[in-house]
Design a protein around this motif. Structure first.
Motif, short mmCIF file in Angstrom:
data_model
loop_
_atom_site.label_atom_id
_atom_site.label_comp_id
_atom_site.label_asym_id
_atom_site.label_seq_id
_atom_site.Cartn_x
_atom_site.Cartn_y
_atom_site.Cartn_z
N GLU B 159 0.82 -1.20 0.00
CA GLU B 159 0.00 0.00 0.00
C GLU B 159 0.85 1.26 0.00
O GLU B 159 0.59 2.20 -0.72
CB GLU B 159 -0.93 0.00 1.22
N ALA B 162 2.48 1.64 -3.43
CA ALA B 162 1.61 1.38 -4.56
C ALA B 162 1.83 2.34 -5.72
O ALA B 162 1.81 1.94 -6.89
CB ALA B 162 0.14 1.43 -4.12
N SER B 163 2.09 3.61 -5.39
CA SER B 163 2.18 4.61 -6.45
C SER B 163 3.48 4.48 -7.25
O SER B 163 3.51 4.70 -8.45
CB SER B 163 2.08 6.01 -5.84
N GLU B 164 4.56 4.11 -6.58
CA GLU B 164 5.86 4.08 -7.27
C GLU B 164 6.17 2.73 -7.92
O GLU B 164 7.17 2.61 -8.63
CB GLU B 164 6.99 4.45 -6.30
#
Lengths: 196, 196
Positions: B159, B162-164
């Motif tokens: 979590e 998650a973005s990278e």
DNA sequence: CCGCTCATGTAACTGGTTACATGATTTA
DNA sequence: TAAATCATGTAACCAGTTACATGAGCGG
């Protein structure tokens, strides 16, 4: 892909102070002998070869030296009986060996035992973007097919042997089946996520 | 416990004819270099150390000889730049190395890769009848607790990052999480099956 | 200038592997 | 009596480990 910023110094710092208990395979062999009662190295090899896990080959070059080590460490002993011109060694677990076995099967479970999980298939998936989409699909399809048939194999064998297996053998096999099912679900999910 | 009737002769008969491709770790290292672009041995070690799998320690004693071997085999080369009184080697994957990598990530997946699954926890469960019920319960409780916290760790990290993370990294992590969930379910089932 | 990080490597060891080699016993 | 199985082992090798050793660059 995340840039791993962990410092390497942290790698070395798992503070265990050379207790020199039996290794994983050694414990396993002790357990096999304990369960079957006194038996020969050959019987141990056969057991290992028959187990579905295939993690250990049960090769002679592993087992015979290992049994000598178990004896040296006091975890096992053997009775030598003449066998033609040769001799034949029947190994037993000593009480010290039984202690080690009890430790192997006790809480607290040491670091790494509960964590250790290596799946070479998963390792590949991490890098699947390095090949063109066409190969990815082929790879995943094959992975799914192989996992499916392996799962079927395990399930068939369990049903076949259900009557002769004891509870703990069944529990162990159930664990393998659950893992394979989970892997299959996962692979199918990855496959579905692929763009057309 | 079933009496394994497999004959040992069958053990030796896995007919592969010394193709001498890269090993598992070698392929992995090639993939790491390919993805990050040219990098030093140290960067590879750091990557391995940061990966949650812990199957490979990424120790210097493994990586430096391994990189030499990759170069010897023609799968990688390096550019040597001065670095103080020492030198600094930046490795790259050669086109031959890329071919090997493509093979690693292609169907058909060789024998053993899809089958290979070793769980030292499960190995213990097979023999859990060798200790008294009290110990069994303690063992299972600890196994459940450890698996649970490991699972939580993986989920949190996913979590958090998650973005990278790219898609394939996410897929890989999902695989680990699925496996851990399945293991947790299984262990709980075994625990429940214990007699009061 | 001390300590941390970046970086490169070696030495000794270990826990396996494959391949080889031998011989006894059982079974078709 | 030939082939398979039971049984015991060695030799050469291999991929990894831990532990050790060195040195450069940088921030406080």
């Amino acid at each position: 892909m995340v840039n791993p910023s962990t410092i390497l110094v942290a790698m070395a710092s798992s503070g265990d102070q050379k207790q020199a208990g039996p290794t994983e395979l050694e414990s396993c062999v002790l357990a096999i002998i304990e369960r079957r009662g006194a038996c020969t190295a050959y019987a141990v090899r056969r057991y290992l070869a028959a187990s579905l896990s295939s993690y250990w080959s049960g090769s002679a070059g592993a087992i015979y030296p290992l049994l000598r080590k178990l004896v040296r460490a006091g975890w096992a002993d053997f009775e030598e009986t003449p066998f033609g011109t040769r001799k034949r060694r029947v190994y037993r677990v000593t009480s010290k060996g039984n202690g080690a076995l009890g430790h192997w099967l006790s809480a607290p479970i040491p670091d790494g035992v509960a964590a250790y999980t290596h799946d070479p298939l998963r390792a590949r998936v991490f890098f699947l973007d390095l090949v063109p989409p066409r190969e990815r699909r082929a790879f995943l399809d094959d992975a799914i097919a192989q996992t499916k048939s392996l799962l079927a194999l395990h399930q068939e064998e369990r049903e076949e042997l259900a009557s002769e297996l004891d509870d703990w053998d069944l529990h162990g096999r159930e664990g393998a089946i659950r893992e394979l099912s989970a892997r299959l679900d996962w692979l199918r999910g990855v496959r579905r996520a692929l763009p057309k």
